[in-house]
Design a protein around this motif. Structure first.
Motif, PDB file in Angstrom:
ATOM      1  N   UNK A  12     100.819  23.771  17.397  1.00  0.00           N
ATOM      2  CA  UNK A  12     100.734  24.596  18.607  1.00  0.00           C
ATOM      3  C   UNK A  12     101.885  24.280  19.549  1.00  0.00           C
ATOM      4  N   UNK A  13     102.475  25.311  20.098  1.00  0.00           N
ATOM      5  CA  UNK A  13     103.493  25.181  21.141  1.00  0.00           C
ATOM      6  C   UNK A  13     104.687  24.335  20.733  1.00  0.00           C
ATOM      7  N   UNK A  14     105.050  24.353  19.444  1.00  0.00           N
ATOM      8  CA  UNK A  14     106.212  23.601  18.975  1.00  0.00           C
ATOM      9  C   UNK A  14     107.472  24.370  19.353  1.00  0.00           C
ATOM     10  N   UNK A  15     108.219  23.815  20.276  1.00  0.00           N
ATOM     11  CA  UNK A  15     109.427  24.484  20.753  1.00  0.00           C
ATOM     12  C   UNK A  15     110.435  23.455  21.229  1.00  0.00           C
ATOM     13  N   UNK A  16     111.690  23.822  21.158  1.00  0.00           N
ATOM     14  CA  UNK A  16     112.757  22.963  21.645  1.00  0.00           C
ATOM     15  C   UNK A  16     114.050  23.755  21.724  1.00  0.00           C
ATOM     16  N   UNK A  17     115.127  23.036  21.985  1.00  0.00           N
ATOM     17  CA  UNK A  17     116.450  23.647  22.108  1.00  0.00           C
ATOM     18  C   UNK A  17     117.446  22.842  21.297  1.00  0.00           C
ATOM     19  N   UNK A  18     118.448  23.538  20.735  1.00  0.00           N
ATOM     20  CA  UNK A  18     119.498  22.837  19.993  1.00  0.00           C
ATOM     21  C   UNK A  18     120.269  21.917  20.928  1.00  0.00           C
ATOM     22  N   UNK A  19     120.389  20.658  20.521  1.00  0.00           N
ATOM     23  CA  UNK A  19     121.164  19.685  21.279  1.00  0.00           C
ATOM     24  C   UNK A  19     122.654  19.868  21.018  1.00  0.00           C
ATOM     25  N   UNK A  57     109.090  15.633  18.550  1.00  0.00           N
ATOM     26  CA  UNK A  57     107.663  15.314  18.433  1.00  0.00           C
ATOM     27  C   UNK A  57     106.774  16.540  18.604  1.00  0.00           C
ATOM     28  N   UNK A  58     107.326  17.662  19.071  1.00  0.00           N
ATOM     29  CA  UNK A  58     106.559  18.905  19.168  1.00  0.00           C
ATOM     30  C   UNK A  58     106.290  19.515  17.790  1.00  0.00           C
ATOM     31  N   UNK A  59     107.094  19.138  16.801  1.00  0.00           N
ATOM     32  CA  UNK A  59     107.051  19.740  15.476  1.00  0.00           C
ATOM     33  C   UNK A  59     106.300  18.833  14.497  1.00  0.00           C
ATOM     34  N   UNK A  60     105.800  19.406  13.369  1.00  0.00           N
ATOM     35  CA  UNK A  60     105.063  18.586  12.399  1.00  0.00           C
ATOM     36  C   UNK A  60     105.870  17.373  11.947  1.00  0.00           C
ATOM     37  N   UNK A  61     105.168  16.252  11.780  1.00  0.00           N
ATOM     38  CA  UNK A  61     105.813  15.001  11.368  1.00  0.00           C
ATOM     39  C   UNK A  61     106.064  14.963   9.866  1.00  0.00           C
ATOM     40  N   UNK A  62     105.258  15.683   9.091  1.00  0.00           N
ATOM     41  CA  UNK A  62     105.393  15.685   7.636  1.00  0.00           C
ATOM     42  C   UNK A  62     105.256  17.110   7.107  1.00  0.00           C
ATOM     43  N   UNK A 119     120.357  27.020  22.042  1.00  0.00           N
ATOM     44  CA  UNK A 119     119.565  28.078  21.404  1.00  0.00           C
ATOM     45  C   UNK A 119     118.126  27.569  21.230  1.00  0.00           C
ATOM     46  N   UNK A 120     117.167  28.475  21.378  1.00  0.00           N
ATOM     47  CA  UNK A 120     115.752  28.114  21.263  1.00  0.00           C
ATOM     48  C   UNK A 120     115.371  27.930  19.798  1.00  0.00           C
ATOM     49  N   UNK A 121     114.507  26.941  19.553  1.00  0.00           N
ATOM     50  CA  UNK A 121     113.958  26.660  18.220  1.00  0.00           C
ATOM     51  C   UNK A 121     112.445  26.601  18.385  1.00  0.00           C
ATOM     52  N   UNK A 122     111.730  27.514  17.709  1.00  0.00           N
ATOM     53  CA  UNK A 122     110.271  27.549  17.845  1.00  0.00           C
ATOM     54  C   UNK A 122     109.601  27.675  16.492  1.00  0.00           C
ATOM     55  N   UNK A 123     108.434  27.054  16.374  1.00  0.00           N
ATOM     56  CA  UNK A 123     107.599  27.227  15.204  1.00  0.00           C
ATOM     57  C   UNK A 123     106.630  28.361  15.541  1.00  0.00           C
ATOM     58  N   UNK A 124     106.908  29.534  14.976  1.00  0.00           N
ATOM     59  CA  UNK A 124     106.121  30.736  15.264  1.00  0.00           C
ATOM     60  C   UNK A 124     105.370  31.171  14.009  1.00  0.00           C
ATOM     61  N   UNK A 125     104.243  31.834  14.187  1.00  0.00           N
ATOM     62  CA  UNK A 125     103.536  32.441  13.074  1.00  0.00           C
ATOM     63  C   UNK A 125     104.415  33.559  12.538  1.00  0.00           C
ATOM     64  N   UNK A 126     104.647  33.569  11.216  1.00  0.00           N
ATOM     65  CA  UNK A 126     105.509  34.584  10.613  1.00  0.00           C
ATOM     66  C   UNK A 126     104.721  35.420   9.603  1.00  0.00           C
ATOM     67  N   UNK A 127     105.328  36.491   9.181  1.00  0.00           N
ATOM     68  CA  UNK A 127     104.729  37.360   8.174  1.00  0.00           C
ATOM     69  C   UNK A 127     104.382  36.560   6.916  1.00  0.00           C
ATOM     70  N   UNK A 128     105.239  35.634   6.529  1.00  0.00           N
ATOM     71  CA  UNK A 128     104.997  34.865   5.296  1.00  0.00           C
ATOM     72  C   UNK A 128     103.756  33.989   5.415  1.00  0.00           C
ATOM     73  N   UNK A 129     103.481  33.431   6.597  1.00  0.00           N
ATOM     74  CA  UNK A 129     102.237  32.673   6.782  1.00  0.00           C
ATOM     75  C   UNK A 129     101.043  33.538   6.420  1.00  0.00           C
ATOM     76  N   UNK A 130     101.017  34.762   6.948  1.00  0.00           N
ATOM     77  CA  UNK A 130      99.886  35.662   6.718  1.00  0.00           C
ATOM     78  C   UNK A 130      99.820  36.124   5.267  1.00  0.00           C
ATOM     79  N   UNK A 131     100.962  36.361   4.644  1.00  0.00           N
ATOM     80  CA  UNK A 131     100.960  36.740   3.230  1.00  0.00           C
ATOM     81  C   UNK A 131     100.426  35.602   2.359  1.00  0.00           C
ATOM     82  N   UNK A 132     100.753  34.351   2.690  1.00  0.00           N
ATOM     83  CA  UNK A 132     100.239  33.206   1.938  1.00  0.00           C
ATOM     84  C   UNK A 132      98.718  33.116   2.053  1.00  0.00           C
ATOM     85  N   UNK A 133      98.186  33.348   3.259  1.00  0.00           N
ATOM     86  CA  UNK A 133      96.736  33.333   3.461  1.00  0.00           C
ATOM     87  C   UNK A 133      96.093  34.477   2.675  1.00  0.00           C
TER      88      UNK A 133
END
Length: 147
Positions: A10-17, A35-40, A88-102
């Protein structure tokens, strides 16, 4: 075969350093944002700038080490690998592929459980089919049994 889903947060977001070129296989986030993004596990991120005319790029991330996203597979899900500037913004967003996998996983479960049975079939039904799905590395067995 169990479905392996991409990791979410949830709410995984950041900016390119620092900026990246279209062939870079890692990217650096600003300090502390990793640390906002998955560790594994692997996950998709979307990179974009404040100018909507610049489009976006979906990137498959193989892993994370601190504030560095590594093992990048660029230009995923119909997007094109591009160069991105610092900030530039970097976000973990729900994508079409997530839904197709489900969708694919649910269809596999329905097929394995033979949900096309009629009421008369249930009189003599015994659970002979099960399905196994894997979510975040944990396997779950699903079976249908008479009440």
């Amino acid at each position: 075969m169990a479905t392996t889903f991409k990791q979410l947060a949830n709410n995984a977001a950041g900016y390119l350093n620092s900026g990246i070129d279209n062939d870079d296989t890692s990217l650096n986030l600003e300090s502390g944002q990793g640390s906002n993004f998955p560790a594994t596990g692997s996950f998709w991120v979307t990179v974009f700038s404040q100018d909507p005319g610049n489009g976006c790029e979906i990137i498959l991330v193989g892993g994370r080490s601190g504030d560095v996203l590594t093992g990048l597979t660029r230009g995923q899900q119909g997007t094109t690998a591009a160069s991105w500037s610092t900030g530039a913004a970097v976000q973990l967003l729900l994508t079409k592929q997530h839904l197709e996998d489900i969708h694919t996983a649910v269809n596999a479960i329905e097929t394995a459980l033979d949900l096309g049975q009629t009421v008369s079939d249930l009189v003599s039904f015994t659970p002979t089919k099960t399905a196994v799905i894997t979510i975040n590395g944990v396997a779950y067995r699903i079976s249908l049994e008479p009440v």
